[in-house]
Design a protein around this motif. Structure first.
Motif, PDB file in Angstrom:
ATOM      1  N   SER A 173       0.833  -1.203   0.000  1.00 36.77           N
ATOM      2  CA  SER A 173       0.000   0.000   0.000  1.00 36.77           C
ATOM      3  C   SER A 173       0.867   1.251   0.000  1.00 36.77           C
ATOM      4  O   SER A 173       2.056   1.203   0.334  1.00 36.77           O
ATOM      5  CB  SER A 173      -0.913   0.011   1.226  1.00 36.77           C
ATOM      6  N   ASP A 174       0.264   2.376  -0.359  1.00 33.67           N
ATOM      7  CA  ASP A 174       0.973   3.655  -0.317  1.00 33.67           C
ATOM      8  C   ASP A 174       1.412   3.983   1.105  1.00 33.67           C
ATOM      9  O   ASP A 174       2.490   4.532   1.328  1.00 33.67           O
ATOM     10  CB  ASP A 174       0.082   4.775  -0.852  1.00 33.67           C
ATOM     11  N   GLU A 175       0.558   3.650   2.070  1.00 28.27           N
ATOM     12  CA  GLU A 175       0.879   3.920   3.473  1.00 28.27           C
ATOM     13  C   GLU A 175       2.096   3.117   3.914  1.00 28.27           C
ATOM     14  O   GLU A 175       2.946   3.625   4.656  1.00 28.27           O
ATOM     15  CB  GLU A 175      -0.323   3.592   4.365  1.00 28.27           C
ATOM     16  N   GLU A 176       2.180   1.868   3.460  1.00 25.91           N
ATOM     17  CA  GLU A 176       3.337   1.048   3.837  1.00 25.91           C
ATOM     18  C   GLU A 176       4.610   1.564   3.182  1.00 25.91           C
ATOM     19  O   GLU A 176       5.680   1.570   3.800  1.00 25.91           O
ATOM     20  CB  GLU A 176       3.119  -0.417   3.466  1.00 25.91           C
ATOM     21  N   LEU A 177       4.487   2.018   1.938  1.00 25.62           N
ATOM     22  CA  LEU A 177       5.663   2.576   1.268  1.00 25.62           C
ATOM     23  C   LEU A 177       6.187   3.778   2.036  1.00 25.62           C
ATOM     24  O   LEU A 177       7.401   3.949   2.204  1.00 25.62           O
ATOM     25  CB  LEU A 177       5.320   2.965  -0.172  1.00 25.62           C
ATOM     26  N   GLN A 178       5.288   4.619   2.530  1.00 26.13           N
ATOM     27  CA  GLN A 178       5.703   5.763   3.343  1.00 26.13           C
ATOM     28  C   GLN A 178       6.364   5.291   4.637  1.00 26.13           C
ATOM     29  O   GLN A 178       7.367   5.868   5.074  1.00 26.13           O
ATOM     30  CB  GLN A 178       4.493   6.635   3.667  1.00 26.13           C
ATOM     31  N   SER A 179       5.828   4.234   5.244  1.00 28.61           N
ATOM     32  CA  SER A 179       6.417   3.728   6.493  1.00 28.61           C
ATOM     33  C   SER A 179       7.805   3.170   6.256  1.00 28.61           C
ATOM     34  O   SER A 179       8.679   3.259   7.132  1.00 28.61           O
ATOM     35  CB  SER A 179       5.513   2.670   7.121  1.00 28.61           C
ATOM     36  N   ILE A 180       8.028   2.588   5.079  1.00 23.91           N
ATOM     37  CA  ILE A 180       9.372   2.096   4.747  1.00 23.91           C
ATOM     38  C   ILE A 180      10.334   3.274   4.603  1.00 23.91           C
ATOM     39  O   ILE A 180      11.472   3.224   5.082  1.00 23.91           O
ATOM     40  CB  ILE A 180       9.333   1.246   3.458  1.00 23.91           C
ATOM     41  N   CYS A 181       9.869   4.338   3.954  1.00 27.46           N
ATOM     42  CA  CYS A 181      10.690   5.550   3.852  1.00 27.46           C
ATOM     43  C   CYS A 181      11.038   6.080   5.238  1.00 27.46           C
ATOM     44  O   CYS A 181      12.184   6.456   5.499  1.00 27.46           O
ATOM     45  CB  CYS A 181       9.964   6.630   3.049  1.00 27.46           C
ATOM     46  N   ASP A 182      10.046   6.097   6.120  1.00 26.25           N
ATOM     47  CA  ASP A 182      10.277   6.586   7.486  1.00 26.25           C
ATOM     48  C   ASP A 182      11.329   5.740   8.192  1.00 26.25           C
ATOM     49  O   ASP A 182      12.180   6.265   8.921  1.00 26.25           O
ATOM     50  CB  ASP A 182       8.969   6.563   8.281  1.00 26.25           C
ATOM     51  N   GLU A 183      11.267   4.431   7.973  1.00 22.64           N
ATOM     52  CA  GLU A 183      12.229   3.542   8.615  1.00 22.64           C
ATOM     53  C   GLU A 183      13.635   3.757   8.060  1.00 22.64           C
ATOM     54  O   GLU A 183      14.612   3.775   8.814  1.00 22.64           O
ATOM     55  CB  GLU A 183      11.808   2.076   8.412  1.00 22.64           C
ATOM     56  N   VAL A 184      13.754   3.955   6.765  1.00 20.71           N
ATOM     57  CA  VAL A 184      15.062   4.214   6.160  1.00 20.71           C
ATOM     58  C   VAL A 184      15.637   5.524   6.687  1.00 20.71           C
ATOM     59  O   VAL A 184      16.833   5.615   7.015  1.00 20.71           O
ATOM     60  CB  VAL A 184      14.950   4.254   4.615  1.00 20.71           C
ATOM     61  N   ILE A 185      14.798   6.533   6.796  1.00 18.74           N
ATOM     62  CA  ILE A 185      15.241   7.831   7.314  1.00 18.74           C
ATOM     63  C   ILE A 185      15.683   7.696   8.771  1.00 18.74           C
ATOM     64  O   ILE A 185      16.670   8.298   9.193  1.00 18.74           O
ATOM     65  CB  ILE A 185      14.113   8.870   7.169  1.00 18.74           C
ATOM     66  N   SER A 198      24.776   5.268   3.965  1.00 18.61           N
ATOM     67  CA  SER A 198      24.227   6.572   3.578  1.00 18.61           C
ATOM     68  C   SER A 198      24.016   6.633   2.075  1.00 18.61           C
ATOM     69  O   SER A 198      22.968   7.087   1.596  1.00 18.61           O
ATOM     70  CB  SER A 198      25.167   7.687   4.033  1.00 18.61           C
ATOM     71  N   ASN A 199      24.979   6.151   1.326  1.00 21.35           N
ATOM     72  CA  ASN A 199      24.914   6.182  -0.134  1.00 21.35           C
ATOM     73  C   ASN A 199      23.759   5.320  -0.658  1.00 21.35           C
ATOM     74  O   ASN A 199      22.939   5.777  -1.469  1.00 21.35           O
ATOM     75  CB  ASN A 199      26.241   5.696  -0.714  1.00 21.35           C
ATOM     76  N   TYR A 200      23.678   4.080  -0.182  1.00 22.80           N
ATOM     77  CA  TYR A 200      22.629   3.179  -0.679  1.00 22.80           C
ATOM     78  C   TYR A 200      21.240   3.620  -0.224  1.00 22.80           C
ATOM     79  O   TYR A 200      20.265   3.500  -0.977  1.00 22.80           O
ATOM     80  CB  TYR A 200      22.902   1.750  -0.221  1.00 22.80           C
ATOM     81  N   SER A 201      21.123   4.116   0.994  1.00 23.30           N
ATOM     82  CA  SER A 201      19.809   4.539   1.478  1.00 23.30           C
ATOM     83  C   SER A 201      19.323   5.779   0.729  1.00 23.30           C
ATOM     84  O   SER A 201      18.129   5.905   0.427  1.00 23.30           O
ATOM     85  CB  SER A 201      19.862   4.809   2.985  1.00 23.30           C
ATOM     86  N   ILE A 202      20.236   6.696   0.404  1.00 28.79           N
ATOM     87  CA  ILE A 202      19.862   7.876  -0.382  1.00 28.79           C
ATOM     88  C   ILE A 202      19.418   7.456  -1.778  1.00 28.79           C
ATOM     89  O   ILE A 202      18.460   8.000  -2.337  1.00 28.79           O
ATOM     90  CB  ILE A 202      21.027   8.876  -0.444  1.00 28.79           C
ATOM     91  N   GLN A 203      20.104   6.467  -2.347  1.00 24.16           N
ATOM     92  CA  GLN A 203      19.711   5.962  -3.674  1.00 24.16           C
ATOM     93  C   GLN A 203      18.276   5.441  -3.636  1.00 24.16           C
ATOM     94  O   GLN A 203      17.486   5.690  -4.563  1.00 24.16           O
ATOM     95  CB  GLN A 203      20.651   4.840  -4.115  1.00 24.16           C
ATOM     96  N   LEU A 204      17.944   4.691  -2.587  1.00 29.28           N
ATOM     97  CA  LEU A 204      16.587   4.149  -2.486  1.00 29.28           C
ATOM     98  C   LEU A 204      15.559   5.267  -2.359  1.00 29.28           C
ATOM     99  O   LEU A 204      14.519   5.251  -3.033  1.00 29.28           O
ATOM    100  CB  LEU A 204      16.493   3.200  -1.291  1.00 29.28           C
ATOM    101  N   LEU A 205      15.832   6.254  -1.512  1.00 28.37           N
ATOM    102  CA  LEU A 205      14.891   7.377  -1.361  1.00 28.37           C
ATOM    103  C   LEU A 205      14.774   8.173  -2.649  1.00 28.37           C
ATOM    104  O   LEU A 205      13.685   8.656  -2.993  1.00 28.37           O
ATOM    105  CB  LEU A 205      15.335   8.277  -0.203  1.00 28.37           C
TER     106      LEU A 205
END
Length: 458
Positions: A173-185, A198-205
């Protein structure tokens, strides 16, 4: 005869040594293991090949709040794949982050690591003790910055697969995708000292922000002032493709980390002053900005996943040019940037000496005049008020002691060249002329002397 016997003995010893060496090689297999500096090192070790699991349960995503027990470990924070079968990039490959409960586990603290935690780590290739250490970390709040970085990446591989592959299949879901972003941040804040993560996580975001710009707030957490950022490349490409002029901040971002231009130390040691000065000079030289003609090279963005179980992906908006390959507009911008670093050189070198600060009066007087005129520095503002009053009421006559008092420092024991330069610098940087001048009149004023200040002659 003696020579023959000696040769025979040497030969026998050589054959014996060679057989022993071959036996060692036969009993030990090459093993790749994790070094702190992320180099891949191969040496002989005793750990066996990756075990083959008999677990045929299809891997599934564990949601936060769902409790899973593996051995003595009960994990309730979720956000990992669990099962025995989950395909990877190649046939027969297993998803690197997949946690298989049937594989052997041994007790270990989350800090434990051995040779099985390689650069491209995967759960099924870990030793039993490393699996135990990873599960110990996985059941925690996952906020310990001293955990071996390989465990963090195994966890990140799962987040990456969920966001890149599963979302594209419509099972996230869109909500879960946002929660994954929050977790990466969140992880970025915990492991901010690790360049690789830092490099790989920025690439994903970057990937999420560009592919799904209206789904998450990933773009709000990305560096937008670097040529290495895909998000910045999109912004630059859209500006030029649409025929819009380059503003000062976009131009600065283009030149700041450009591989063909070295902006030297002042651009980083005093980054705020450099940015302010660059914007002023750029806007003065290019009031309407720089319009760059779109080039024919198409923009191609490539997502290189950290998880080796995922494929490389070409992505991004179509029909955009790639201006990052152009040199002519960058060279124009570079001239402005080089001028700024040159004018900030003395200020930067002062700050580079131990104990010096931007708040020092000596540092203030080393700033370029453009910055001083736009500054709101207390000393400069205070002197401007005093100077205007003395010009209007006392024909510009002012005591040296009165000027010195503005610095907030006590009366110096000796009033030498350094002190004179500070007094003259305050007057000059505040936008006034004065006499006598040490340089023009070869006169060294004293603490109890007076000076005459006035507005610059037109």
């Amino acid at each position: 005869m003696e020579i023959f016997i000696t040769i025979l003995i040497v030969y026998v010893l050589y054959v014996a040594y060679k057989k022993k060496d071959e036996k060692v090689l036969k009993n030990h297999k090459n093993q790749t293991y994790f070094e702190p500096d992320f180099k891949i090192t191969t040496r002989y070790g005793s750990y066996s090949e990756t075990p083959k699991s008999k677990n045929k349960n299809k891997g599934r995503w564990i949601e936060p709040g769902e409790s899973v027990t593996i051995g003595k470990h009960t994990i309730s924070n979720g956000r990992f794949y669990f099962g025995g079968v989950l395909s990877g990039r190649y046939d027969g490959d297993i998803e690197s982050s997949l946690v298989d409960k049937t594989l052997q586990i041994a007790n270990a603290t989350y800090k434990f690591q051995d040779n099985s935690l390689g650069y491209w780590a995967s759960y099924n290739a870990l030793s039993p003790m490393c699996r135990g250490a990873y599960l110990e970390w996985l059941k925690s709040d996952r906020d310990m910055p001293d955990v071996p970085i390989g465990y963090l990446f195994i966890y990140f591989y799962g987040l990456e697969r969920r966001a890149v592959l599963d979302y594209s299949k419509g099972v996230v879901s869109d909500e879960e995708l946002q929660s994954i972003c929050d977790e990466v941040i969140r992880l970025q804040s915990v492991f901010k000292e690790n360049y690789s993560f830092s490099n790989y996580s920025i690439q994903l975001l970057n990937f999420i922000a560009i592919q799904y710009p209206d789904i998450t707030d990933a773009k709000d957490h990305l560096p937008t002032s670097s040529l290495s950022s895909d998000f910045f490349k999109i912004k630059l490409a859209e500006t030029i493709t649409e025929g819009e002029p380059l503003g000062a901040e976009l131009a600065l971002a283009w030149i700041y980390d450009h591989p063909d231009h070295n902006l030297r130390t002042p651009s980083r040691r005093c980054a705020d002053e450099f940015k302010q000065l660059f914007i002023m000079k750029y806007q003065n030289k290019f009031p309407d900005g720089i319009v760059v003609k779109p080039n024919k090279t198409p923009l191609r963005l490539h997502y290189n996943p950290a998880n080796r179980s995922l494929d490389y992906t070409e992505y991004g908006p179509p029909d955009l040019c790639d201006p990052s390959v152009l040199s002519a507009p960058v060279n124009k911008i570079a001239k402005v940037a080089y001028e700024c670093t040159e004018e900030l050189d003395a200020f930067s070198r002062y700050l580079g000496r131990k104990g010096n600060s931007t708040e020092d009066i000596s540092a203030l007087l080393l700033l370029p005049d453009e910055l001083i005129k736009q500054s709101n520095h207390q000393i400069i503002n205070q002197f401007r008020e005093i100077a205007e009053r003395h010009i209007n009421e006392n024909d510009g006559v002012i005591g040296v002691a009165d000027i010195w008092s503005i610095t907030g420092e006590a009366k110096p024991e000796k009033f030498n060249k350094k002190e004179i330069e500070i007094v003259e610098g305050i007057i000059q940087k505040s936008g006034f002329d004065f006499s006598p001048s040490m340089a023009l009149h070869n006169i060294k004023i004293k603490y109890d002397d007076v000076m005459i200040i006035h507005h610059p002659l037109e």
